[in-house]
Design a protein around this motif. Structure first.
Motif, PDB file in Angstrom:
ATOM      1  N   GLY A 152       0.830  -1.389  -0.034  1.00  0.00           N
ATOM      2  CA  GLY A 152       0.042   0.025  -0.200  1.00  0.00           C
ATOM      3  C   GLY A 152       0.728   1.460  -0.198  1.00  0.00           C
ATOM      4  N   GLN A 153       2.014   1.244   0.891  1.00  0.00           N
ATOM      5  CA  GLN A 153       3.214   2.112   0.399  1.00  0.00           C
ATOM      6  C   GLN A 153       3.375   2.519  -1.103  1.00  0.00           C
ATOM      7  OE1 GLN A 153       4.035   4.398   3.615  1.00  0.00           O
ATOM      8  NE2 GLN A 153       2.613   3.168   4.474  1.00  0.00           N
ATOM      9  N   GLU A 205       1.699   2.157  -3.574  1.00  0.00           N
ATOM     10  CA  GLU A 205       0.666   2.079  -4.667  1.00  0.00           C
ATOM     11  C   GLU A 205       0.242   4.468  -3.839  1.00  0.00           C
ATOM     12  OE1 GLU A 205      -2.776  -0.575  -3.568  1.00  0.00           O
ATOM     13  OE2 GLU A 205      -1.749  -2.275  -4.678  1.00  0.00           O
ATOM     14  N   ALA A 206       0.257   3.910  -2.615  1.00  0.00           N
ATOM     15  CA  ALA A 206      -0.230   5.263  -2.547  1.00  0.00           C
ATOM     16  C   ALA A 206       0.969   6.266  -2.701  1.00  0.00           C
ATOM     17  CB  ALA A 206       0.141   5.855  -0.845  1.00  0.00           C
ATOM     18  N   ALA A 207       2.446   6.580  -2.784  1.00  0.00           N
ATOM     19  CA  ALA A 207       3.037   7.077  -3.599  1.00  0.00           C
ATOM     20  C   ALA A 207       2.863   7.256  -5.097  1.00  0.00           C
ATOM     21  CB  ALA A 207       4.534   6.896  -3.262  1.00  0.00           C
ATOM     22  N   HIS A 215      12.743   8.044  -1.141  1.00  0.00           N
ATOM     23  CA  HIS A 215      11.806   8.468  -0.017  1.00  0.00           C
ATOM     24  C   HIS A 215      10.898   7.971   0.930  1.00  0.00           C
ATOM     25  CE1 HIS A 215      13.723  12.171  -1.722  1.00  0.00           C
ATOM     26  NE2 HIS A 215      12.841  11.946  -2.615  1.00  0.00           N
ATOM     27  N   ILE A 216      10.046   6.697   0.199  1.00  0.00           N
ATOM     28  CA  ILE A 216       8.797   5.843   0.845  1.00  0.00           C
ATOM     29  C   ILE A 216       9.616   4.494   2.184  1.00  0.00           C
ATOM     30  CG2 ILE A 216       6.672   5.344   0.568  1.00  0.00           C
ATOM     31  CD1 ILE A 216       7.221   7.961   0.675  1.00  0.00           C
ATOM     32  N   PRO A 251      13.501   4.198   4.361  1.00  0.00           N
ATOM     33  CA  PRO A 251      14.176   4.458   4.812  1.00  0.00           C
ATOM     34  C   PRO A 251      13.107   3.572   6.338  1.00  0.00           C
ATOM     35  CG  PRO A 251      12.612   6.988   4.095  1.00  0.00           C
ATOM     36  CD  PRO A 251      13.469   5.605   3.037  1.00  0.00           C
ATOM     37  N   GLN A 252      11.270   3.307   5.291  1.00  0.00           N
ATOM     38  CA  GLN A 252      10.675   2.282   6.378  1.00  0.00           C
ATOM     39  C   GLN A 252      11.903   1.019   6.825  1.00  0.00           C
ATOM     40  OE1 GLN A 252       6.353   2.446   5.506  1.00  0.00           O
ATOM     41  NE2 GLN A 252       7.201   3.554   4.137  1.00  0.00           N
ATOM     42  N   LYS A 271      11.718   8.471  15.414  1.00  0.00           N
ATOM     43  CA  LYS A 271      10.165   8.968  16.182  1.00  0.00           C
ATOM     44  C   LYS A 271       9.260   8.637  15.945  1.00  0.00           C
ATOM     45  CE  LYS A 271      12.372  13.597  17.037  1.00  0.00           C
ATOM     46  NZ  LYS A 271      12.658  15.096  16.841  1.00  0.00           N
ATOM     47  N   TRP A 272       8.888   7.777  14.836  1.00  0.00           N
ATOM     48  CA  TRP A 272       7.622   7.178  14.390  1.00  0.00           C
ATOM     49  C   TRP A 272       8.340   5.369  14.770  1.00  0.00           C
ATOM     50  CZ3 TRP A 272       8.175   3.637  10.257  1.00  0.00           C
ATOM     51  CH2 TRP A 272       9.568   3.192   9.961  1.00  0.00           C
ATOM     52  N   THR A 273       6.712   5.180  14.686  1.00  0.00           N
ATOM     53  CA  THR A 273       5.611   3.929  14.734  1.00  0.00           C
ATOM     54  C   THR A 273       5.256   3.075  13.548  1.00  0.00           C
ATOM     55  OG1 THR A 273       3.888   4.415  16.021  1.00  0.00           O
ATOM     56  CG2 THR A 273       5.276   3.977  17.446  1.00  0.00           C
ATOM     57  N   PRO A 274       5.280   1.780  13.276  1.00  0.00           N
ATOM     58  CA  PRO A 274       4.710   1.646  12.314  1.00  0.00           C
ATOM     59  C   PRO A 274       3.562   1.581  11.964  1.00  0.00           C
ATOM     60  CG  PRO A 274       6.232   0.257  12.905  1.00  0.00           C
ATOM     61  CD  PRO A 274       6.470   1.106  13.431  1.00  0.00           C
ATOM     62  N   PHE A 313      -7.860   5.154   0.602  1.00  0.00           N
ATOM     63  CA  PHE A 313      -7.535   4.229   0.156  1.00  0.00           C
ATOM     64  C   PHE A 313      -8.136   3.309   2.022  1.00  0.00           C
ATOM     65  CE2 PHE A 313      -3.666   4.967  -2.005  1.00  0.00           C
ATOM     66  CZ  PHE A 313      -3.858   3.864  -3.153  1.00  0.00           C
ATOM     67  N   ASN A 336      -2.621   4.020   4.151  1.00  0.00           N
ATOM     68  CA  ASN A 336      -1.690   4.399   3.413  1.00  0.00           C
ATOM     69  C   ASN A 336      -0.954   5.234   3.389  1.00  0.00           C
ATOM     70  OD1 ASN A 336      -1.811   1.568   2.143  1.00  0.00           O
ATOM     71  ND2 ASN A 336      -2.382   2.377   0.751  1.00  0.00           N
ATOM     72  N   PHE A 362       3.032   7.765   4.866  1.00  0.00           N
ATOM     73  CA  PHE A 362       3.498   7.858   5.231  1.00  0.00           C
ATOM     74  C   PHE A 362       3.771   7.764   7.124  1.00  0.00           C
ATOM     75  CE2 PHE A 362       3.940   9.523   0.790  1.00  0.00           C
ATOM     76  CZ  PHE A 362       2.870   8.192   0.485  1.00  0.00           C
ATOM     77  N   HIS A 368       6.698   7.323   8.359  1.00  0.00           N
ATOM     78  CA  HIS A 368       7.791   7.669   8.620  1.00  0.00           C
ATOM     79  C   HIS A 368       7.922   9.392   8.397  1.00  0.00           C
ATOM     80  CE1 HIS A 368       8.235   7.163   5.098  1.00  0.00           C
ATOM     81  NE2 HIS A 368       9.133   8.042   4.460  1.00  0.00           N
TER      82      HIS A 368
END
Lengths: 220, 239
Positions: free
Chosen positions: A118-119, A121-123, A136-137, A140-141, A217-220, B82, B86, B88, B90
């Motif tokens: 989905g990451q 697809e969104a991008a 970029h997407i 990093p993840q 700092k981010w969480t999945p 969606f 979806n 991002f 990060h």
């Protein structure tokens, strides 16, 4: 049993300089292994032409399927047969980085594949190109997913530098063996050597924990 | 006037199972189209074909005369929201809008941030701008996803079951945001099971069943339809 570490005092400068050599080989090998693993991991996460995928596959399988010690002997003693003569430290860094790079590339590949579809697809819907999505997407993840395992490899590599003592490099295990030969006090010297390795790897574990908790700092 | 979206005889199969069968559909500029139908009827596949997320096996989709071959063909012109948001993870809430503007539209950081703040105000997320998506409620995440899509100034917005993964209270927040958007001149296509949402949104409803459009008309006409299959579906939905 009487433990006496005082006989080690005159050897402190030697131990410090050997620790620097160990750290240099460990860090340089890790940085190189990381570069190798990112390139091969990224390439192997997509569909590749036969001419690229087969050599990469052979590299990974050969370096994962043979002992590191044999690889080090081959690079240092075997390559001169083909006219390639390397300095001991260069051979050590090359051997360690190619060996760990083979394992780490699979970590990088698996981490890229673990990023949700989905990451992408969104991008793409937002207008990102393929390379932009990757840079970029996805990377990093994937980095967050791969980080604990890669740092674990870093720690293992620091410990594996003890094997390069066979290439006559004045790193910490070799210096330890020298001191033992002169003093015949194995217990104190090997405890000290072990403590130095532990200080390095435990510091690395603390750094990893800090990056995971504060640096990201981010969480999945 | 030519339709904005023209779908001509598209078919799509997955592993030999036909999902869309020779679909023909024109969507006019400004139209608010809702697509309903039982699970597996091909609703999501249909809207994913509209922006090139799915390649059709045969037939064509054109948007404003441009043949849709992949998402790149209409990149930025068709926004998509969606079911699973979806976002991002990060990027902060603000950067979920700022970074795509900088990367795709090459907008400067300050201008992008100003645009992002204005959009976040619209979807009532201004206070959360420095948080990360993982800390937001489902409703807030979906509103951010809507704002992110709008930042690209699309002509068309596609919503693929935007409230299906939300509980009713949070779904209502998102529904309000979509309904507010529906008052604009933007062309919108919504796939949903929630009939109150469809009623408040759609100027036209499609009923899709087994990959075929079996109803195309207004919401009132749908409710009044004497078609057995539609009535059975509506009874199930309203139960």
């Amino acid at each position: 049993m009487n433990l006496d570490f005082s006989f080690l005092v005159p050897y402190i400068p030697q131990l410090v300089s050997a620790s620097k050599v160990t750290l240099f080989i460990g860090v340089a090998s890790f940085v190189l292994a990381l570069a190798v693993s990112i390139v091969t991991g990224v390439l192997r996460s997509g569909s590749l032409p036969w001419s690229v995928s087969v050599p990469l596959g052979i590299y990974i399988e050969v370096f994962r399927g043979t002992p590191l010690l044999i690889q080090l002997f081959f690079i240092y003693y075997g390559l001169p047969t083909f006219g390639i003569v390397l300095a001991p430290v260069t051979a050590a860094v090359l051997g360690l980085s190619l060996n760990s790079g083979a394992y780490m590339s699979e970590v990088v590949r698996a981490s890229i594949l673990a990023v949700d579809r989905g990451q992408y697809e969104a991008a793409y819907c937002l207008g990102y190109g393929r390379v932009q999505v990757f840079v970029h997407i996805v990377l990093p993840q994937a980095f967050r997913i791969a980080l604990p395992t890669l740092m674990n490899y870093f720690s293992t590599m620091i410990k594996e530098t003890s094997l390069v003592s066979v290439l006559s490099i004045a790193e910490i295990t070799r210096i330890g063996n020298h001191i033992y030969a002169r003093t015949l006090s194995p217990f104190e010297i090997y405890i000290t050597i072990g403590a130095i390795y532990f200080a390095m790897t435990y510091t690395l574990a603390l750094v990893t924990r800090w990056i995971e908790k504060k640096g990201i700092k981010w969480t999945p | 006037m030519d339709p904005l979206i023209r779908v001509e005889n598209i078919s799509k199969s997955f592993g030999g199972t036909p999902v869309l069968k020779e679909i023909r559909l024109d969507i006019r500029r400004g139209e608010k189209l809702a697509v309903i139908g039982p699970s597996g009827s091909g609703k999501s596949t249909l809207i994913r074909c509209l922006n090139g997320l799915e390649n059709v096996d045969s037939g064509t989709v054109t948007i404003d005369g441009i043949l849709v071959e992949s998402t790149r063909s209409v990149a930025g012109r068709v926004g998509m929201v969606f079911q699973q948001f979806n976002l991002f993870p990060h990027y902060s809430v603000l950067n979920n809008i700022v970074r795509p503007l900088m990367t795709v539209k090459k907008v400067g950081r300050d201008d992008a941030a100003a645009m992002a703040r204005s959009l976040l105000e619209k979807v009532r997320l201004a206070e959360q701008k420095d948080q990360y998506p993982g800390t937001l409620s489902g409703g807030q995440q979906q509103r951010l996803a809507i704002a992110r899509s709008l930042s690209m100034a699309p002509d068309i917005m596609l919503f693929d079951e935007p409230t299906s993964s939300l509980d009713p209270e949070l779904a209502f927040e998102v529904f309000e945001t979509i309904q507010h958007l529906a008052s604009s001149r933007m062309t919108m296509v919504l796939v949903s099971h929630q009939m109150n949402m469809v009623k408040g949104f759609a100027t036209r409803v499609l009923f899709l069943e087994k990959g075929i459009i079996s109803f195309d008309g207004s919401f009132d006409a749908l409710i009044g339809s004497s078609d057995d299959r539609i009535q059975r579906f509506l009874r199930k939905i309203y139960q």
